[in-house]
Enzyme design. Structure first.
Site, PDB file in Angstrom:
ATOM      1  N   ASP A   2     -29.718  22.569  48.701  1.00 53.32           N
ATOM      2  CA  ASP A   2     -29.271  21.348  49.335  1.00 53.32           C
ATOM      3  C   ASP A   2     -29.952  21.132  50.692  1.00 53.32           C
ATOM      4  O   ASP A   2     -30.215  22.096  51.405  1.00 53.32           O
ATOM      5  CB  ASP A   2     -27.756  21.461  49.543  1.00 53.32           C
ATOM      6  CG  ASP A   2     -27.087  20.117  49.449  1.00 53.32           C
ATOM      7  OD1 ASP A   2     -27.781  19.128  49.177  1.00 53.32           O
ATOM      8  OD2 ASP A   2     -25.875  20.062  49.671  1.00 53.32           O
ATOM      9  N   ASN A   4     -32.685  18.764  51.250  1.00 53.56           N
ATOM     10  CA  ASN A   4     -34.048  18.193  51.236  1.00 53.56           C
ATOM     11  C   ASN A   4     -34.073  16.815  51.883  1.00 53.56           C
ATOM     12  O   ASN A   4     -34.982  16.485  52.648  1.00 53.56           O
ATOM     13  CB  ASN A   4     -34.561  18.047  49.795  1.00 53.56           C
ATOM     14  CG  ASN A   4     -34.720  19.379  49.098  1.00 53.56           C
ATOM     15  OD1 ASN A   4     -34.704  20.415  49.748  1.00 53.56           O
ATOM     16  ND2 ASN A   4     -34.872  19.350  47.792  1.00 53.56           N
ATOM     17  N   ARG A   6     -31.987  15.506  54.111  1.00 53.94           N
ATOM     18  CA  ARG A   6     -31.785  15.559  55.568  1.00 53.94           C
ATOM     19  C   ARG A   6     -33.011  16.125  56.278  1.00 53.94           C
ATOM     20  O   ARG A   6     -33.365  15.700  57.374  1.00 53.94           O
ATOM     21  CB  ARG A   6     -30.537  16.396  55.897  1.00 53.94           C
ATOM     22  CG  ARG A   6     -29.259  15.572  55.804  1.00 53.94           C
ATOM     23  CD  ARG A   6     -28.045  16.444  55.702  1.00 53.94           C
ATOM     24  NE  ARG A   6     -27.925  17.007  54.365  1.00 53.94           N
ATOM     25  CZ  ARG A   6     -27.084  17.974  54.045  1.00 53.94           C
ATOM     26  NH1 ARG A   6     -26.309  18.500  54.970  1.00 53.94           N
ATOM     27  NH2 ARG A   6     -27.012  18.414  52.817  1.00 53.94           N
ATOM     28  N   SER A  47     -28.550  18.247  38.868  1.00 58.09           N
ATOM     29  CA  SER A  47     -27.219  18.359  38.268  1.00 58.09           C
ATOM     30  C   SER A  47     -26.965  17.194  37.311  1.00 58.09           C
ATOM     31  O   SER A  47     -27.640  16.162  37.377  1.00 58.09           O
ATOM     32  CB  SER A  47     -26.148  18.374  39.362  1.00 58.09           C
ATOM     33  OG  SER A  47     -25.892  17.057  39.805  1.00 58.09           O
ATOM     34  N   SER A  48     -25.969  17.379  36.462  1.00 58.56           N
ATOM     35  CA  SER A  48     -25.642  16.298  35.519  1.00 58.56           C
ATOM     36  C   SER A  48     -25.079  15.097  36.284  1.00 58.56           C
ATOM     37  O   SER A  48     -24.968  14.010  35.734  1.00 58.56           O
ATOM     38  CB  SER A  48     -24.663  16.797  34.449  1.00 58.56           C
ATOM     39  OG  SER A  48     -23.682  17.632  35.006  1.00 58.56           O
ATOM     40  N   GLU A  49     -24.752  15.285  37.566  1.00 59.92           N
ATOM     41  CA  GLU A  49     -24.263  14.168  38.397  1.00 59.92           C
ATOM     42  C   GLU A  49     -25.403  13.507  39.179  1.00 59.92           C
ATOM     43  O   GLU A  49     -25.231  12.424  39.740  1.00 59.92           O
ATOM     44  CB  GLU A  49     -23.188  14.659  39.371  1.00 59.92           C
ATOM     45  CG  GLU A  49     -21.839  14.979  38.715  1.00 59.92           C
ATOM     46  CD  GLU A  49     -21.831  16.278  37.920  1.00 59.92           C
ATOM     47  OE1 GLU A  49     -22.491  17.238  38.357  1.00 59.92           O
ATOM     48  OE2 GLU A  49     -21.190  16.318  36.852  1.00 59.92           O
ATOM     49  N   ASN A  50     -26.568  14.160  39.227  1.00 57.53           N
ATOM     50  CA  ASN A  50     -27.678  13.592  39.999  1.00 57.53           C
ATOM     51  C   ASN A  50     -28.253  12.305  39.376  1.00 57.53           C
ATOM     52  O   ASN A  50     -29.037  11.594  40.000  1.00 57.53           O
ATOM     53  CB  ASN A  50     -28.818  14.616  40.184  1.00 57.53           C
ATOM     54  CG  ASN A  50     -28.516  15.673  41.240  1.00 57.53           C
ATOM     55  OD1 ASN A  50     -29.028  16.790  41.174  1.00 57.53           O
ATOM     56  ND2 ASN A  50     -27.692  15.338  42.224  1.00 57.53           N
ATOM     57  N   ARG A 168     -19.016  23.948  49.399  1.00 56.43           N
ATOM     58  CA  ARG A 168     -18.371  23.717  48.102  1.00 56.43           C
ATOM     59  C   ARG A 168     -19.336  24.152  46.997  1.00 56.43           C
ATOM     60  O   ARG A 168     -20.516  24.395  47.262  1.00 56.43           O
ATOM     61  CB  ARG A 168     -17.988  22.238  47.939  1.00 56.43           C
ATOM     62  CG  ARG A 168     -19.146  21.285  48.146  1.00 56.43           C
ATOM     63  CD  ARG A 168     -18.764  19.814  47.903  1.00 56.43           C
ATOM     64  NE  ARG A 168     -19.891  18.971  48.295  1.00 56.43           N
ATOM     65  CZ  ARG A 168     -20.034  18.398  49.480  1.00 56.43           C
ATOM     66  NH1 ARG A 168     -19.101  18.552  50.412  1.00 56.43           N
ATOM     67  NH2 ARG A 168     -21.100  17.669  49.764  1.00 56.43           N
ATOM     68  N   LEU A 169     -18.803  24.239  45.767  1.00 51.45           N
ATOM     69  CA  LEU A 169     -19.643  24.747  44.674  1.00 51.45           C
ATOM     70  C   LEU A 169     -20.316  23.633  43.878  1.00 51.45           C
ATOM     71  O   LEU A 169     -21.294  23.884  43.163  1.00 51.45           O
ATOM     72  CB  LEU A 169     -18.820  25.638  43.734  1.00 51.45           C
ATOM     73  CG  LEU A 169     -18.284  26.920  44.380  1.00 51.45           C
ATOM     74  CD1 LEU A 169     -17.544  27.772  43.355  1.00 51.45           C
ATOM     75  CD2 LEU A 169     -19.403  27.736  45.021  1.00 51.45           C
ATOM     76  N   GLU A 181     -19.985  36.852  45.269  1.00 49.54           N
ATOM     77  CA  GLU A 181     -19.844  36.714  46.721  1.00 49.54           C
ATOM     78  C   GLU A 181     -20.481  35.377  47.102  1.00 49.54           C
ATOM     79  O   GLU A 181     -21.563  35.031  46.605  1.00 49.54           O
ATOM     80  CB  GLU A 181     -20.561  37.862  47.439  1.00 49.54           C
ATOM     81  CG  GLU A 181     -19.940  39.215  47.178  1.00 49.54           C
ATOM     82  CD  GLU A 181     -18.499  39.316  47.699  1.00 49.54           C
ATOM     83  OE1 GLU A 181     -18.223  38.771  48.784  1.00 49.54           O
ATOM     84  OE2 GLU A 181     -17.662  39.928  47.015  1.00 49.54           O
TER      85      GLU A 181
HETATM   86  C1  FPP Z   1     -30.528  18.561  47.065  1.00 49.99           C
HETATM   87  O1  FPP Z   1     -30.883  18.016  48.310  1.00 49.99           O
HETATM   88  C2  FPP Z   1     -31.719  18.785  46.257  1.00 49.99           C
HETATM   89  C3  FPP Z   1     -31.918  18.246  45.023  1.00 49.99           C
HETATM   90  C4  FPP Z   1     -30.948  17.364  44.368  1.00 49.99           C
HETATM   91  C5  FPP Z   1     -33.166  18.504  44.298  1.00 49.99           C
HETATM   92  C6  FPP Z   1     -33.705  19.888  44.323  1.00 49.99           C
HETATM   93  C7  FPP Z   1     -35.026  19.852  43.681  1.00 49.99           C
HETATM   94  C8  FPP Z   1     -36.169  20.424  44.140  1.00 49.99           C
HETATM   95  C9  FPP Z   1     -36.240  21.305  45.307  1.00 49.99           C
HETATM   96  C10 FPP Z   1     -37.455  20.128  43.473  1.00 49.99           C
HETATM   97  C11 FPP Z   1     -37.711  20.607  42.116  1.00 49.99           C
HETATM   98  C12 FPP Z   1     -37.189  21.929  41.726  1.00 49.99           C
HETATM   99  C13 FPP Z   1     -37.915  22.969  41.226  1.00 49.99           C
HETATM  100  C14 FPP Z   1     -37.225  24.164  40.669  1.00 49.99           C
HETATM  101  C15 FPP Z   1     -39.378  22.957  41.221  1.00 49.99           C
HETATM  102  P1  FPP Z   1     -30.411  16.553  48.694  1.00 49.99           P
HETATM  103  O2  FPP Z   1     -31.428  15.581  48.193  1.00 49.99           O
HETATM  104  O3  FPP Z   1     -29.040  16.323  48.169  1.00 49.99           O
HETATM  105  O4  FPP Z   1     -30.450  16.618  50.243  1.00 49.99           O
HETATM  106  P2  FPP Z   1     -29.443  15.942  51.257  1.00 49.99           P
HETATM  107  O5  FPP Z   1     -28.068  16.467  50.934  1.00 49.99           O
HETATM  108  O6  FPP Z   1     -29.949  16.410  52.580  1.00 49.99           O
HETATM  109  O7  FPP Z   1     -29.574  14.458  51.086  1.00 49.99           O
END
Ligand code: FPP
Length: 214
Positions: A2, A4, A6, A47-50, A168-169, A181
């Site tokens: 989580d 990316n 921000r 995730s399935s919610e994304n 949270r999970l 853990e």
């Molecule tokens: C959550 O950050 C991140 C994601 C929903 C995507 C994660 C995916 C990658 C890192 C790229 C591809 C994965 C692999 C295994 C190559 P967010 O976008 O919810 O960040 P935020 O909460 O700061 O907005």
């Protein structure tokens, strides 16, 4: 993974730049995990919610995933990394499914580290699928459910790390985390370095695990 979005916002960059930096962090952490002797690492990538995210972001994420699998297959071979994908990934676009199928086949014999990528994954969905499959075979027992989880064959979950300050999970490995853990860090995923992974492992090593006993 989580934070990316921000990470990108702090730099006045588009969200996709944060996801790209997130992929770089994936590369570094997968390599470090192997060097640290970790048997398995599961990354929550989609995730399935994304699916609720804007179409453009979903397409950027799928593109990054495809490029990651294509460009890193040789590296998996070199580092003895076995790829596994958990979640309802067979429902993804046919080109993604074909790429994954190929990567699974090519890394099936690798032994050092299992890298499980959670794609179109939701723990509640996984549990419904596992319970349904167990019921079709007979009694729904904990063992029967375990045998049908997407993570079957993987070692028990010891440590669950969430980055970016959220506590949270979010529907991740709910069954498997029963006695895991939990470790929460404010670090945004693109900033999460091998030293941060080591710090989490050091703290894990100091925890006393009782599994309900004394
Ligand atoms: C959550 O950050 C991140 C994601 C929903 C995507 C994660 C995916 C990658 C890192 C790229 C591809 C994965 C692999 C295994 C190559 P967010 O976008 O919810 O960040 P935020 O909460 O700061 O907005």
């Amino acid at each position: 993974m989580d934070g990316n979005g921000r990470w990108a916002k702090k730099r006045l960059l588009p969200r996709v730049a944060g996801h790209k930096a997130g992929v770089e962090a994936v590369r570094t952490i997968v390599r470090a995990a192997g060097d640290m002797g970790l048997e398995a690492l599961t990354l929550y990538a989609f995730s399935s919610e994304n699916w609720k995210r804007p179409e453009e972001e979903i397409s950027d994420l799928m593109g990054l995933m495809k490029r990651f699998i294509l460009s890193d297959l040789d590296e998996f071979a070199a580092n003895d990394v076995k790829l596994k994908v958990i979640g309802n990934w067979r429902a993804l676009a046919p080109d993604v499914v074909a790429l994954i199928d190929n990567a699974l086949e090519r890394t099936a014999g690798n032994k050092r580290t299992t890298l499980a990528v959670a794609l179109n994954y939701g723990a509640q969905d996984e549990l419904v699928r596992a319970a349904t499959a167990a019921a079709a075979e007979g009694a729904i027992t904990a063992e029967a459910i375990e045998a049908h989880l997407d993570t079957v064959g993987m070692p028990p979950l010891d440590l669950l790390i969430r980055t970016s300050g959220e506590v949270r999970l979010s529907n991740f490995l709910l069954w498997q985390s029963a006695y895991a853990e939990l470790y929460f860090t404010d670090q945004l995923w693109p900033d999460f370095k091998p030293a941060d992974l080591q710090a989490a492992l050091d703290q894990f090593a100091r925890r006393e695990r009782r599994y309900g006993g004394l």
